[in-house]
Design an enzyme around this catalytic site. Structure first.
Site, PDB file in Angstrom:
ATOM      1  N   LYS A 118       1.379  47.505 -41.901  1.00 23.92           N
ATOM      2  CA  LYS A 118       2.184  46.690 -40.982  1.00 23.92           C
ATOM      3  C   LYS A 118       2.145  45.214 -41.392  1.00 23.92           C
ATOM      4  CE  LYS A 118       0.413  45.319 -36.873  1.00 23.92           C
ATOM      5  NZ  LYS A 118       0.525  43.878 -36.643  1.00 23.92           N
ATOM      6  N   ASN A 119       0.959  44.713 -41.687  1.00 21.86           N
ATOM      7  CA  ASN A 119       0.823  43.271 -41.921  1.00 21.86           C
ATOM      8  C   ASN A 119       1.250  42.837 -43.315  1.00 21.86           C
ATOM      9  OD1 ASN A 119       0.066  43.081 -39.311  1.00 21.86           O
ATOM     10  ND2 ASN A 119      -2.110  42.765 -39.704  1.00 21.86           N
TER      11      ASN A 119
ATOM     12  N   VAL B 280     -13.587  35.399 -35.679  1.00 26.35           N
ATOM     13  CA  VAL B 280     -12.223  34.986 -36.031  1.00 26.35           C
ATOM     14  C   VAL B 280     -11.407  34.609 -34.804  1.00 26.35           C
ATOM     15  CG1 VAL B 280     -10.059  35.715 -37.122  1.00 26.35           C
ATOM     16  CG2 VAL B 280     -12.264  36.375 -38.127  1.00 26.35           C
TER      17      VAL B 280
ATOM     18  N   ARG C  97      -4.072  31.549 -30.605  1.00 27.29           N
ATOM     19  CA  ARG C  97      -3.222  31.817 -31.783  1.00 27.29           C
ATOM     20  C   ARG C  97      -2.326  30.616 -32.137  1.00 27.29           C
ATOM     21  NH1 ARG C  97      -2.859  37.444 -32.191  1.00 27.29           N
ATOM     22  NH2 ARG C  97      -2.421  37.145 -34.399  1.00 27.29           N
TER      23      ARG C  97
ATOM     24  N   ARG D 283       2.733  49.486 -31.528  1.00 29.96           N
ATOM     25  CA  ARG D 283       3.093  48.327 -32.362  1.00 29.96           C
ATOM     26  C   ARG D 283       2.510  48.483 -33.758  1.00 29.96           C
ATOM     27  NH1 ARG D 283       2.108  42.624 -29.863  1.00 29.96           N
ATOM     28  NH2 ARG D 283       2.879  42.269 -31.954  1.00 29.96           N
TER      29      ARG D 283
ATOM     30  N   CYS E 237      -1.911  35.233 -27.051  1.00 24.92           N
ATOM     31  CA  CYS E 237      -1.840  36.658 -26.724  1.00 24.92           C
ATOM     32  C   CYS E 237      -3.211  37.034 -26.170  1.00 24.92           C
ATOM     33  CB  CYS E 237      -1.466  37.479 -27.947  1.00 24.92           C
ATOM     34  SG  CYS E 237      -2.790  37.556 -29.134  1.00 24.92           S
TER      35      CYS E 237
ATOM     36  N   ASP F 212      -9.782  43.099 -37.400  1.00 18.14           N
ATOM     37  CA  ASP F 212      -8.926  44.181 -36.882  1.00 18.14           C
ATOM     38  C   ASP F 212      -9.641  45.521 -36.829  1.00 18.14           C
ATOM     39  OD1 ASP F 212      -5.821  42.946 -38.373  1.00 18.14           O
ATOM     40  OD2 ASP F 212      -7.001  42.311 -36.652  1.00 18.14           O
TER      41      ASP F 212
END
Ligand code: EPZ
Length: 419
Positions: free
Chosen positions: A22-23, A328, A122, A398, A117, A306
């Site tokens: 995805k990223n 992070v 962010r 997502r 978020c 993640d």
């Protein structure tokens, strides 16, 4: 709102096909804005964030069609807008990745300021600082970033933090700048490398990707691309952790072992027997309960943030006590409160959570808060006694393609409840 129900207690066994990253897909789709020639990207996963990106680019006048075998064809030759509107940006923060390409290609951009978020504020200050250093005139008013630049000029940019999308935005902008740009303290994630490699097939001149110093020599124009995206290392890590938490044996196919060193090391420490091939990774727990592990997240090649939530779930039922430290993001422990509802013994201490493994969790209704937290709740549901129901699973859609089908193929008792 869709929900997922899991009846815990099944050991996962078998193979699972990992989808495209995805990223990496998101910035590479945005890179189509850099050229008036057609582009084709293969290996694209069917994810909400991907359809949102295609909607955003479509609104800008980019021609988009679905090709064969999970490929997407794009043509920004006749794009007619430089605006990324709030209603789309608010659903996907990564929309900020249109800023660099729009500025480079069209000389101007209006991008809604992405809000925060669930996991943190962010900010995008480093994106804006870097573009300003390259000569852009940037103002922020009524929730929009307005940027203009006749033509960007190469600059030496030192990033305060190794921001992933910040590095990607600046790298894309620099491909069409006059002169050379150097990004110091650049993000080293494999997705940044994949974007750089794709840009180079378009005629860009990028070197140093994968290190903390990336050099980009500006070009007058770029050609289109015909590219296949790398596998999703976080999806692969999530399924291997699902094998670890259930004491099973899972082989992740279409996976890149060399992008998961830190995660594989921790899975081995937890008692997983890891074997790898060129494009697969297998974890076998031999039916054993995992051992607790200590985790500290960090930018690549450190342990990925993640994967933090997934390991918090693993530690919840592991033997011993594990400490998970998040360095992070400032608020990435929303899943802890949900895990405690299942009977997990964990307590927050600043940016860490101390987890004493319990011998079992008990099913309860749960609520997903963000993408990776939802994955963590699914992992916990796989081992909790009884039926766990997770609400707001749009978060999971997502970033994970057909997660319940893939888990069902591995033996999980999981289903999606409508409405
Ligand atoms: C990317 O987000 C990923 N998203 C995230 O994945 C991932 O968690 C994150 O990198 C870290 O690896 C995409 O690639 C689309 P950052 P990004 O900028 O780029 C601070 C997922 O689950 N920062 O590297 O937004 C920031 O506050 C998502 O797939 C600034 O201070 O993350 C954070 O503390 C979640 N100013 C740190 O840097 C800036 O201008 C790292 O953020 C930019 C960032």
């Amino acid at each position: 709102m869709a929900r997922i129900q899991i009846t815990g207690g099944r050991r996962l066994e078998g193979s699972v096909e990992i989808s495209g990253a995805k990223n990496a897909v998101l910035p590479i789709l945005m890179a189509s804005l850099l050229t008036e020639e057609p582009c084709r990207l293969a290996g694209v996963p069917h994810l909400k964030d991907v359809t949102t990106t295609m909607e955003l680019l479509g609104q800008m006048g980019v021609g988009i069609s679905l090709g064969d075998r999970l490929s997407v064809e794009l043509d920004a030759g006749s794009m007619d807008s430089d605006v990324a509107p709030y209603d789309l940006v608010k659903t996907m923060r990564a929309s900020i990745l249109v800023l660099g390409p729009l500025l480079a290609r069209r000389g101007e951009a209006q991008v809604s300021l992405p809000g925060g978020c669930a996991i943190g504020a962010r900010p995008v200050d480093l994106h804006l600082k870097g573009l300003t250093a390259m000569g852009a005139d940037i103002s922020v008013a009524s929730g929009y970033i307005r940027a203009k630049a006749k033509r960007l000029t190469g600059a030496r940019i030192v990033l305060d933090t190794a921001t992933v999308t910040g590095t990607e935005n600046l790298m894309m902008a620099a491909t069409l700048a006059r002169g050379t740009t150097v990004i110091e303290n650049a993000a080293q994630e494999p997705e940044v490398v994949d974007l750089a490699n794709c840009l180079n097939t378009m005629g860009a001149a990028i070197s140093g990707q994968g290190s903390n110093r990336i050099e980009i020599e500006g070009r007058e124009r770029l050609s289109g691309y015909d590219y296949t995206v790398v596998p999703d290392r976080i999806e692969a890590g999530t399924f291997l952790t699902a094998a670890a938490i259930t004491g099973g044996r899972v082989r992740a196919l279409n996976a890149a072992p060399d992008t998961l060193d830190a995660v594989l090391a921790k899975l081995e420490e937890a008692g997983g027997q890891i074997s790898t091939g060129e494009n697969w990774i297998e974890l076998d727990m031999n039916g054993r309960r995992p051992r607790a592990v200590d985790i500290t997240t960090a930018p690549y090649p450190g342990f990925p943030t993640d994967m933090q939530a997934q390991f918090t779930a693993l530690n919840a039922i592991a033997e011993g006590t594990g400490v998970v430290r998040e360095t992070v993001f400032e608020n990435r422990f929303m899943h802890v409160l949900e895990l405690q509802r299942l009977g997990a013994d964990m307590r927050l201490e600043g940016n860490a959570v101390v987890i004493r493994g319990v011998d079992h969790l008990t099913a309860a209704p749960l609520m997903a808060t963000d993408l990776r937290a939802s994955a963590c709740l699914v992992l916990a549901g796989l081992v909790a006694r009884g039926d766990t129901v997770i609400d707001r699973v749009y978060h999971i859609d997502r970033g994970y393609e057909n997660i319940e089908e893939k888990l069902r193929q591995l033996g999980a008792d999981i289903r999606r409840l409508a409405g």
